[in-house]
Design a protein around this motif. Structure first.
Motif, short mmCIF file in Angstrom:
data_model
loop_
_atom_site.label_atom_id
_atom_site.label_comp_id
_atom_site.label_asym_id
_atom_site.label_seq_id
_atom_site.Cartn_x
_atom_site.Cartn_y
_atom_site.Cartn_z
N SER A 1 31.11 18.21 -21.04
CA SER A 1 31.15 17.89 -22.46
C SER A 1 30.37 16.61 -22.74
CB SER A 1 32.60 17.73 -22.94
OG SER A 1 33.25 16.70 -22.22
N GLY A 2 29.93 16.48 -23.98
CA GLY A 2 29.17 15.32 -24.40
C GLY A 2 28.57 15.56 -25.77
N TRP A 3 27.46 14.88 -26.03
CA TRP A 3 26.81 14.93 -27.34
C TRP A 3 25.38 15.43 -27.23
CZ3 TRP A 3 29.47 13.62 -31.80
CH2 TRP A 3 30.71 12.99 -31.63
N VAL A 4 24.95 16.23 -28.22
CA VAL A 4 23.58 16.73 -28.28
C VAL A 4 23.08 16.54 -29.71
CG1 VAL A 4 22.08 18.75 -28.08
CG2 VAL A 4 23.94 18.45 -26.46
N ALA B 1 21.93 6.67 -24.81
CA ALA B 1 23.19 6.81 -24.07
C ALA B 1 22.92 7.52 -22.75
CB ALA B 1 24.19 7.59 -24.90
N ASP B 2 23.84 7.32 -21.79
CA ASP B 2 23.70 7.94 -20.47
C ASP B 2 23.69 9.46 -20.59
OD1 ASP B 2 23.68 5.47 -19.31
OD2 ASP B 2 25.80 5.50 -18.73
N VAL B 3 22.87 10.08 -19.74
CA VAL B 3 22.74 11.54 -19.72
C VAL B 3 23.82 12.14 -18.81
CG1 VAL B 3 21.27 13.50 -19.10
CG2 VAL B 3 20.28 11.50 -20.24
N VAL B 4 24.58 13.04 -19.34
CA VAL B 4 25.57 13.76 -18.52
C VAL B 4 24.87 14.81 -17.68
CG1 VAL B 4 27.62 15.25 -18.58
CG2 VAL B 4 27.38 13.38 -20.24
N LYS B 5 23.97 15.57 -18.29
CA LYS B 5 23.20 16.59 -17.58
C LYS B 5 22.12 17.12 -18.50
CE LYS B 5 25.08 20.67 -16.93
NZ LYS B 5 26.02 21.76 -16.59
N PRO B 6 21.03 17.64 -17.96
CA PRO B 6 20.02 18.30 -18.80
C PRO B 6 20.47 19.70 -19.17
CG PRO B 6 19.33 18.34 -16.51
CD PRO B 6 20.60 17.54 -16.55
N THR C 1 33.60 9.01 -31.70
CA THR C 1 32.37 8.86 -30.92
C THR C 1 32.60 8.20 -29.57
OG1 THR C 1 31.90 6.76 -32.04
CG2 THR C 1 30.90 8.76 -32.95
N ALA C 2 33.85 8.08 -29.16
CA ALA C 2 34.13 7.57 -27.82
C ALA C 2 33.62 8.57 -26.79
CB ALA C 2 35.63 7.36 -27.64
N PRO C 3 33.45 8.15 -25.51
CA PRO C 3 33.01 9.09 -24.48
C PRO C 3 33.87 10.35 -24.50
CG PRO C 3 33.00 6.87 -23.61
CD PRO C 3 33.60 6.79 -24.98
N ALA C 4 33.23 11.48 -24.31
CA ALA C 4 33.86 12.77 -24.58
C ALA C 4 35.10 13.01 -23.74
CB ALA C 4 32.85 13.89 -24.36
N LEU D 1 22.38 16.43 -22.55
CA LEU D 1 23.78 16.24 -22.93
C LEU D 1 24.13 14.79 -22.62
CD1 LEU D 1 26.46 17.66 -23.81
CD2 LEU D 1 26.92 18.01 -21.37
N ARG D 2 24.51 14.01 -23.64
CA ARG D 2 24.72 12.57 -23.47
C ARG D 2 26.19 12.20 -23.66
NH1 ARG D 2 19.91 9.80 -23.28
NH2 ARG D 2 18.05 11.04 -23.86
N GLN D 3 26.56 11.06 -23.06
CA GLN D 3 27.94 10.60 -23.15
C GLN D 3 28.30 10.14 -24.56
OE1 GLN D 3 28.96 7.64 -20.26
NE2 GLN D 3 29.00 9.10 -18.56
#
Length: 437
Positions: free
Chosen positions: A180-183, A147-152, A202-205, A139-141
């Motif tokens: 929340s984030g992008w996958v 992009a930075d990983v929010v969490k796996p 597409t700004a940070p979630a 899950l990416r920002q």
């Protein structure tokens, strides 16, 4: 002769406490009321709320919105809270929830109110997806592999998708813990076409709305302005687009998945779920079927606290007096003895003597009787019931057998020869028998 024996047995003492509500409340049948309503609100767009009849106290998220006359419409996304201020006030809604082209129809009525806990706009759409790559996903920002990983995220992890990129190669999602984030859409599985999702910024979630307008709500406890026996507790009716379609909603912090038609009412510290069609699952582990109800306890803040796990028969009389005729799909309500329209008593206690001469017409019986759909033995048998029960009746008719029959409620009749009675029974009208289907 049997009639006088029954009457003598019933005329000898004090009523039990459980009878107070049914005997004290005036008879106020609601039948026919829906047929008098203006023909409005039949062609609603998604996420619209329409004024059918009555008066409302409205709190909106935008100024200048009109909702004082029948056919006035506002967006569900603009609704912060509403309280119905009359016993026969009704609003009808078309709500997208999880299905953009197959909205849920909702009807709020009677002494009821709600708060909209979703901050989503009217064009909001969410889809259920899951991670379909056995290696998991990140899950990416931002929608980019660097992009930075929010969490796996693990294989099979359930997610709620609320947006996508223009190229549909990334989906904006929220996981079960609210992160929340992008996958990448290449590692997602969905039963729906992800192209249905709106193109998202597409700004940070940050914090994203997870639910469509009114998909998460708080049903309010509103004191009833009347004590009519046959006016059901105010609340909400919800009907899915098809009987098989399953949708999710959150009511007073209780997560509910249902398919069919659901009636939700609110008491002081209780929430009652009644299934009029289909079934409902809630709190992840409980399920009730058509004709059943669940009495759910709420805490001091009006939020879900616990459920005993014991389903009960739903209240058929209350259900048939709801404005379910305003729903798009006609219902054949299953008959049930649930509710308090049949009241037990102790024989030999002078039960009927406690009913005032000008009080509601009350009948009682000590023998087994049959309840039928109309006045006469040629009408369909509803259910056989035992003795030592009583009920308030609202009318009478000469049956097909030329005997007098009492009507307890629409579609519930009992032969007068099996009963004794007290109260203002002489004032009850004789009505035409219903059609015998």
């Amino acid at each position: 002769m049997r009639y006088w024996i029954v009457l003598l047995l019933l005329s000898m003492c004090v009523p039990v406490a459980s009878s107070l509500r049914a005997q004290d409340a005036p008879v106020c049948p609601a039948e026919g009321y829906i047929e008098t309503l203006p023909a409005v609100c039949d062609e609603l767009q998604s996420n619209q709320v329409c004024h059918v009849t009555g008066t409302f106290d409205l709190l909106t998220r935008r100024d200048g919105l009109a909702f004082s006359q029948p056919a006035d419409v506002i967006s569900a996304a603009d609704l912060e809270a509403v309280t119905l201020t009359g016993p026969y006030s009704i609003a009808r809604m078309a709500l997208t929830f999880d299905m953009p082209d197959e909205p849920v129809t909702a009807v709020i009525f009677g002494a009821a109110g709600l708060e909209n806990l979703s901050q989503a706009g009217s064009d909001f759409l969410s889809l259920s997806v899951s991670v379909n790559d056995r290696r998991g996903a990140n899950l990416r920002q931002l929608p980019a592999f660097d992009a930075d990983v929010v969490k796996p995220l693990f294989f099979g992890a359930p997610l709620t998708a609320v947006g996508r990129t223009q190229a549909s190669d990334w989906a904006r999602v929220i996981d079960a813990e609210g992160a929340s984030g992008w996958v990448s859409t290449g590692v997602l599985r969905s039963d729906e076409n992800l192209l249905l999702l709106p193109v998202s910024d597409t700004a940070p979630a940050g914090e994203l709305p997870r639910y469509a307008p009114l998909q998460s709500l708080r049903l309010l406890d509103v004191p009833a302005e009347n004590d009519c026996r046959y006016v059901p507790p105010g609340g909400m009716l919800l009907q899915t687009y098809t009987p098989q379609q399953n949708v999710e909603l959150i009511v007073n912090d209780l997560r509910i998945n249902f398919a069919g038609t659901l009636y939700i009412s609110r008491g002081d510290d209780r929430l009652k779920l009644s299934v009029l069609e289909g079934q409902a699952d809630f709190d992840a582990v409980y399920s009730i079927e058509v004709g059943e109800a669940a009495d759910v306890a709420l805490d001091g803040n009006g939020l879900y606290r616990r459920y005993s796990g014991l389903a009960e028969d739903y209240d058929f009389v209350d259900a048939q007096n709801t404005p379910h005729a305003l729903l798009p799909r006609a219902l054949e309500l299953p008959f049930s003895l649930g509710g308090d329209w049949l009241v037990p008593f102790t024989p030999g206690t002078g039960y009927l003597q406690s009913v005032p001469a000008d009080g509601p017409c009350t009948i009682a019986w000590t023998v087994d009787v049959n309840l039928r759909t109309g006045p006469g033995t040629t009408y369909q048998l509803r259910r056989g019931v035992g003795g030592n029960l009583s009920a308030v009746v609202d009318s009478r008719a000469v049956g097909t057998d030329q005997q007098v029959w009492w009507r307890i409620a629409a579609g519930i009749w009992i032969n007068g020869n099996s009963t004794a009675f007290a109260g203002a029974c002489a004032e009850l009208p004789f009505i035409d028998p219903p059609l015998n289907d």
